[in-house]
Design a protein around this motif. Structure first.
Motif, PDB file in Angstrom:
ATOM      1  N   HIS A 221      -9.911  -0.213  -5.536  1.00  0.00           N
ATOM      2  CA  HIS A 221      -9.734  -1.602  -5.003  1.00  0.00           C
ATOM      3  C   HIS A 221      -9.690  -1.514  -3.407  1.00  0.00           C
ATOM      4  O   HIS A 221      -9.700  -2.536  -2.930  1.00  0.00           O
ATOM      5  N   GLN A 222     -10.031  -0.128  -2.990  1.00  0.00           N
ATOM      6  CA  GLN A 222     -10.173  -0.024  -1.521  1.00  0.00           C
ATOM      7  C   GLN A 222      -8.927  -0.986  -0.882  1.00  0.00           C
ATOM      8  O   GLN A 222      -9.074  -1.543   0.180  1.00  0.00           O
ATOM      9  N   LEU A 223      -7.883  -0.403  -1.329  1.00  0.00           N
ATOM     10  CA  LEU A 223      -6.516  -0.853  -0.624  1.00  0.00           C
ATOM     11  C   LEU A 223      -6.040   0.112   0.507  1.00  0.00           C
ATOM     12  O   LEU A 223      -6.148   1.232   0.486  1.00  0.00           O
ATOM     13  N   PRO A 224      -5.834  -0.752   1.743  1.00  0.00           N
ATOM     14  CA  PRO A 224      -5.287  -0.165   2.759  1.00  0.00           C
ATOM     15  C   PRO A 224      -4.050   0.558   2.528  1.00  0.00           C
ATOM     16  O   PRO A 224      -3.029  -0.056   2.256  1.00  0.00           O
ATOM     17  N   VAL A 225      -4.044   1.868   2.725  1.00  0.00           N
ATOM     18  CA  VAL A 225      -2.776   2.735   2.281  1.00  0.00           C
ATOM     19  C   VAL A 225      -2.121   3.089   3.778  1.00  0.00           C
ATOM     20  O   VAL A 225      -2.355   3.337   4.901  1.00  0.00           O
ATOM     21  N   ASN A 226      -0.819   3.234   3.678  1.00  0.00           N
ATOM     22  CA  ASN A 226       0.311   3.638   4.552  1.00  0.00           C
ATOM     23  C   ASN A 226      -0.289   4.714   5.422  1.00  0.00           C
ATOM     24  O   ASN A 226      -0.234   5.705   4.901  1.00  0.00           O
ATOM     25  N   PRO A 227      -0.410   4.953   6.622  1.00  0.00           N
ATOM     26  CA  PRO A 227      -0.869   5.804   7.387  1.00  0.00           C
ATOM     27  C   PRO A 227      -0.073   7.125   7.292  1.00  0.00           C
ATOM     28  O   PRO A 227      -0.474   8.218   7.531  1.00  0.00           O
ATOM     29  N   VAL A 228       1.126   7.005   7.140  1.00  0.00           N
ATOM     30  CA  VAL A 228       2.160   7.948   6.914  1.00  0.00           C
ATOM     31  C   VAL A 228       1.844   9.104   6.007  1.00  0.00           C
ATOM     32  O   VAL A 228       1.832  10.265   6.144  1.00  0.00           O
ATOM     33  N   TYR A 229       1.138   8.604   4.776  1.00  0.00           N
ATOM     34  CA  TYR A 229       0.699   9.665   3.802  1.00  0.00           C
ATOM     35  C   TYR A 229      -0.526  10.754   4.289  1.00  0.00           C
ATOM     36  O   TYR A 229      -0.418  11.812   3.996  1.00  0.00           O
TER      37      TYR A 229
END
Length: 283
Positions: A221-229
């Motif tokens: 779904h091309q969801l924006p993920v937390n950049p901490v990952y």
């Protein structure tokens, strides 16, 4: 000379993975939960709650979204919350803990060899989760949709296993086949619901998903993920150490949690070590 290509696109590969078997019926269950209990989506900024948030928004775009702020989140998480709130048009409600995680840890005396006998022992779960959740329930109703998964710990697996037995006993109405061949159907229809003694009801749409299922859903779904990952992954942190909740809470320190904090956020680590001297023992 022709430059080599970037190689395998892991993100694209995840998107091609087969969806979780129970995903098809989740919209119906989410709708039924909201109609029966109202409530909110608990969003931590992590991957699991992001998957749940996306599922719920497809059913109810105006659902209240609750963030329980420990006061001890990664700096990137706060910026990420602002970004995703704008991008997904969230009705975000902020619930700060009455004491931050740092205040609780420092007051315990356990992090300083020179401290007198611990002045107080505070239940972090009560301060960071139970009390903010109680305020959110007062505002929005007894229902809660969360990203808690059974795979994450034995305690959570036991929570869901006991809850499933309760649901089958109380709500199956004799139409659930007891044989093993119908196990998946029973889990899809009745699993993931946790009824608490205070009358609140939580439903975890991804309760029995594995970690690859979650990443595949987010990629699909091309969801924006937390950049901490991405930052933790670049630092070499193994999958179990890639957590984006409060930076420290006293758990998993021997498994490298403090080490990744020191490597990725060195200035922040030094500030924390000044307040929690024993933190240096774990790096």
């Amino acid at each position: 000379m022709t430059q080599p290509g970037p190689g395998l696109d892991v993100h694209a590969l995840r998107a091609l993975q087969r969806p979780h078997a129970a995903a098809a019926g989740l919209a119906e269950r989410i709708t039924a939960h909201l109609e029966a209990h109202d409530g909110y989506v608990a969003f931590s900024g992590g991957k699991d709650s992001l998957a749940v948030l996306h599922q719920v928004l497809a059913v109810e775009p105006n659902v209240p979204v609750a963030f329980f702020d420990s006061g001890f989140e990664f700096p990137e998480t706060y910026r990420y919350l602002e970004q995703i709130t704008d991008q997904l048009h969230l009705d975000l409600h902020w619930y700060p803990a009455r004491q931050t995680t740092l205040e609780v840890l420092a007051a315990s005396g356990a992090w300083d060899h020179d401290a007198p006998e611990p002045a107080q022992r505070t239940d972090l779960h009560q301060v960071l989760i139970t009390e903010p959740a109680s305020r959110a329930h007062r505002d929005h109703g007894p229902g809660e949709l969360w990203g808690v998964r059974a795979q994450e710990s034995r305690g959570r697996a036991a929570l869901y296993a006991n809850a499933l037995r309760t649901e089958l006993a109380q709500h199956c109405n004799g139409d659930c086949q007891p044989d093993a061949s119908h196990e998946a159907t029973r889990r899809a229809r009745h699993g993931g619901t946790v009824r608490r003694i205070d009358g609140t009801v939580a439903f975890g749409p991804v309760w029995d998903w594995r970690t690859p299922d979650v990443w595949a859903y987010l990629a699909r779904h091309q969801l924006p993920v937390n950049p901490v990952y991405a930052k933790l992954r670049a630092l070499g942190a193994p999958q179990h150490a890639q957590r984006v909740s409060h930076m420290l809470d006293g758990s998993q320190l021997e498994q490298g949690r403090a080490t990744w904090l020191r490597r990725g956020w060195p200035h922040l680590f030094e500030e924390l070590a000044a307040a929690l001297p024993r933190l240096r023992e774990f790096v």
